[in-house]
Write a protein that holds these residues in place. Structure first.
Motif, PDB file in Angstrom:
ATOM      1  N   VAL A  35       0.892  -1.182  -0.105  1.00  0.00           N
ATOM      2  CA  VAL A  35      -0.137   0.085  -0.019  1.00  0.00           C
ATOM      3  C   VAL A  35       0.772   1.325  -0.015  1.00  0.00           C
ATOM      4  O   VAL A  35       1.930   1.106   0.592  1.00  0.00           O
ATOM      5  N   GLY A  36       0.737   2.059  -0.935  1.00  0.00           N
ATOM      6  CA  GLY A  36       1.382   3.265  -1.200  1.00  0.00           C
ATOM      7  C   GLY A  36       1.144   4.277  -0.062  1.00  0.00           C
ATOM      8  O   GLY A  36       0.089   4.528   0.515  1.00  0.00           O
ATOM      9  N   ASP A  37       2.381   4.902   0.317  1.00  0.00           N
ATOM     10  CA  ASP A  37       2.246   5.725   1.565  1.00  0.00           C
ATOM     11  C   ASP A  37       2.740   7.330   0.773  1.00  0.00           C
ATOM     12  O   ASP A  37       3.789   7.336   0.546  1.00  0.00           O
ATOM     13  N   THR A  38       1.716   8.036   0.408  1.00  0.00           N
ATOM     14  CA  THR A  38       1.863   9.362  -0.402  1.00  0.00           C
ATOM     15  C   THR A  38       2.635  10.430   0.580  1.00  0.00           C
ATOM     16  O   THR A  38       3.300  11.348   0.038  1.00  0.00           O
ATOM     17  N   GLY A  39       2.631  10.098   1.837  1.00  0.00           N
ATOM     18  CA  GLY A  39       3.128  11.143   2.713  1.00  0.00           C
ATOM     19  C   GLY A  39       4.649  11.162   2.784  1.00  0.00           C
ATOM     20  O   GLY A  39       5.170  12.251   2.853  1.00  0.00           O
ATOM     21  N   ASN A  40       5.144   9.871   2.773  1.00  0.00           N
ATOM     22  CA  ASN A  40       6.613   9.949   2.902  1.00  0.00           C
ATOM     23  C   ASN A  40       7.358   9.199   1.789  1.00  0.00           C
ATOM     24  O   ASN A  40       8.660   8.911   2.013  1.00  0.00           O
ATOM     25  N   TYR A  41       6.723   8.990   0.802  1.00  0.00           N
ATOM     26  CA  TYR A  41       7.233   7.951  -0.360  1.00  0.00           C
ATOM     27  C   TYR A  41       7.956   6.883   0.056  1.00  0.00           C
ATOM     28  O   TYR A  41       8.644   6.340  -0.532  1.00  0.00           O
ATOM     29  N   LYS A  42       7.413   6.235   1.316  1.00  0.00           N
ATOM     30  CA  LYS A  42       7.774   4.864   1.605  1.00  0.00           C
ATOM     31  C   LYS A  42       6.807   4.034   1.215  1.00  0.00           C
ATOM     32  O   LYS A  42       5.535   4.128   1.420  1.00  0.00           O
ATOM     33  N   LEU A  43       7.319   2.720   1.072  1.00  0.00           N
ATOM     34  CA  LEU A  43       6.325   1.528   0.720  1.00  0.00           C
ATOM     35  C   LEU A  43       6.241   0.586   1.753  1.00  0.00           C
ATOM     36  O   LEU A  43       7.267   0.168   2.223  1.00  0.00           O
ATOM     37  N   SER A  44       5.244   0.119   2.305  1.00  0.00           N
ATOM     38  CA  SER A  44       5.294  -1.046   3.168  1.00  0.00           C
ATOM     39  C   SER A  44       4.722  -2.102   2.741  1.00  0.00           C
ATOM     40  O   SER A  44       3.709  -2.452   2.088  1.00  0.00           O
ATOM     41  N   PHE A  45       5.895  -3.295   2.685  1.00  0.00           N
ATOM     42  CA  PHE A  45       5.319  -4.570   2.270  1.00  0.00           C
ATOM     43  C   PHE A  45       4.713  -5.339   3.522  1.00  0.00           C
ATOM     44  O   PHE A  45       5.118  -5.168   4.535  1.00  0.00           O
ATOM     45  N   GLY A  46       3.783  -6.154   3.254  1.00  0.00           N
ATOM     46  CA  GLY A  46       3.236  -6.979   3.941  1.00  0.00           C
ATOM     47  C   GLY A  46       4.322  -8.196   4.187  1.00  0.00           C
ATOM     48  O   GLY A  46       5.289  -8.154   3.489  1.00  0.00           O
ATOM     49  N   ALA A  47       4.153  -9.177   5.031  1.00  0.00           N
ATOM     50  CA  ALA A  47       4.984 -10.195   5.393  1.00  0.00           C
ATOM     51  C   ALA A  47       5.073 -11.018   4.282  1.00  0.00           C
ATOM     52  O   ALA A  47       5.952 -12.044   4.144  1.00  0.00           O
ATOM     53  N   GLY A  48       3.955 -11.060   3.271  1.00  0.00           N
ATOM     54  CA  GLY A  48       3.929 -11.879   2.311  1.00  0.00           C
ATOM     55  C   GLY A  48       3.390 -13.268   2.545  1.00  0.00           C
ATOM     56  O   GLY A  48       3.238 -13.714   3.548  1.00  0.00           O
ATOM     57  N   THR A  49       2.777 -13.737   1.382  1.00  0.00           N
ATOM     58  CA  THR A  49       1.848 -15.045   1.657  1.00  0.00           C
ATOM     59  C   THR A  49       2.503 -16.235   0.891  1.00  0.00           C
ATOM     60  O   THR A  49       2.574 -15.801  -0.456  1.00  0.00           O
ATOM     61  N   THR A  50       2.979 -17.209   1.313  1.00  0.00           N
ATOM     62  CA  THR A  50       3.579 -18.026   0.649  1.00  0.00           C
ATOM     63  C   THR A  50       2.799 -19.062   0.071  1.00  0.00           C
ATOM     64  O   THR A  50       1.841 -19.766   0.576  1.00  0.00           O
ATOM     65  N   VAL A  51       2.421 -19.023  -1.298  1.00  0.00           N
ATOM     66  CA  VAL A  51       1.358 -19.777  -1.948  1.00  0.00           C
ATOM     67  C   VAL A  51       2.061 -20.988  -2.522  1.00  0.00           C
ATOM     68  O   VAL A  51       2.945 -20.905  -3.223  1.00  0.00           O
ATOM     69  N   THR A  52       1.653 -22.246  -2.138  1.00  0.00           N
ATOM     70  CA  THR A  52       2.226 -23.503  -2.605  1.00  0.00           C
ATOM     71  C   THR A  52       1.193 -24.246  -3.430  1.00  0.00           C
ATOM     72  O   THR A  52       0.061 -24.521  -2.816  1.00  0.00           O
ATOM     73  N   VAL A  53       1.389 -24.464  -4.551  1.00  0.00           N
ATOM     74  CA  VAL A  53       0.609 -25.258  -5.512  1.00  0.00           C
ATOM     75  C   VAL A  53       0.795 -26.857  -5.856  1.00  0.00           C
ATOM     76  O   VAL A  53       2.212 -26.982  -6.297  1.00  0.00           O
ATOM     77  N   ARG A  54       0.140 -27.650  -5.361  1.00  0.00           N
ATOM     78  CA  ARG A  54       0.418 -29.014  -5.536  1.00  0.00           C
ATOM     79  C   ARG A  54      -0.342 -29.582  -6.898  1.00  0.00           C
ATOM     80  O   ARG A  54      -1.406 -29.230  -7.285  1.00  0.00           O
ATOM     81  N   ALA A  55       0.323 -30.576  -7.355  1.00  0.00           N
ATOM     82  CA  ALA A  55      -0.278 -31.369  -8.536  1.00  0.00           C
ATOM     83  C   ALA A  55      -1.631 -32.159  -8.027  1.00  0.00           C
ATOM     84  O   ALA A  55      -1.596 -32.491  -7.084  1.00  0.00           O
TER      85      ALA A  55
END
Lengths: 110, 118
Positions: A90-110
């Motif tokens: 999500v963009g932070d227009t006030g300080n030009y900084k970007l906050s990344f979430g921790a990320g979601t690891t998606v594993t796709v199995r056959a």
């Protein structure tokens, strides 16, 4: 600074639809929501971006409710090659900084 | 190919050494960044330059010094390396400073430099 929260991991099978929800309760009026995909040993890659309602491209769809406090990335009919970490940003227009979430690891199995 | 490229891909060094990581982008972007990714996959911004001017300087040790000779290059120099500096460092670029109002210009990342300090 808008903070994001998303699930740590998700498992799926080939051909299924995967939906990843990101919470961003403090999103600012001018902020956009952006999703990135990261494969092992590579840098994150832009997938999709939106401000409100629904955005769709050849890779994914992004659903954003009216209050914009959350967003859902939808990956249709996943394949093994969609196994990756997905970041909500999500963009932070006030300080030009970007906050990344921790990320979601998606594993796709056959 | 148009891309963000960084070198080296792997860097193994001993504590106390000084090392540099180079980054170049041929996308014509105005803004470049350095991010650090730890073992838990958190991506944290370190620095950002817009047209060679420093616009973001997060709380990082002053052993880390970015240098931008022109808007296509942003190098990262690290003095007196410590064990805790071991991580993957990503360079990125965007057309506009990320977070500028009305539109967030997507980030384009390099493939990272894995730094291991022993």
């Amino acid at each position: 600074l808008a903070k994001t929260t998303q699930p740590i991991s998700m498992d799926s099978y080939e051909g299924q639809e995967v939906n990843i929800t990101c919470s961003h309760n403090n999103i600012a009026t001018n902020d956009y929501i952006t999703w990135y995909q990261q494969f092992p040993s590579q840098g994150p890659r832009f997938i999709i971006q939106g401000y409100k309602t629904k955005v769709t491209n050849e890779v994914a769809s992004l659903f954003i409710p009216a209050d914009r406090k959350s967003s859902t990335l939808s990956l249709p009919r996943v394949s093994l090659s969609d196994t990756a970490v997905y970041y909500c940003l999500v963009g932070d227009t006030g300080n030009y900084k970007l906050s990344f979430g921790a990320g979601t690891t998606v594993t796709v199995r056959a | 190919d148009t891309a963000v490229s960084q070198t080296p891909k792997y860097l193994v060094t001993q504590m106390g050494n000084d090392k540099s990581i180079k980054c170049e982008q041929n996308l014509g972007h105005d803004t470049m960044y350095w991010y650090k990714q730890d073992s838990k996959k958190f991506l944290k911004i370190m620095f950002s330059y817009n047209n060679k001017e420093l616009i973001i300087n997060e709380t990082v040790p002053n052993r880390f010094s970015p240098k931008s000779p022109d808007k296509a290059h942003l190098n990262l120099h690290i003095n007196s390396l410590e064990l805790g500096d071991s991580a993957v460092y990503f360079c990125a670029s965007s057309q506009d400073p990320a977070g500028r109002s009305s539109y967030n210009s997507p980030l384009h990342f390099g493939n990272g430099t894995r730094l291991t300090v022993t």
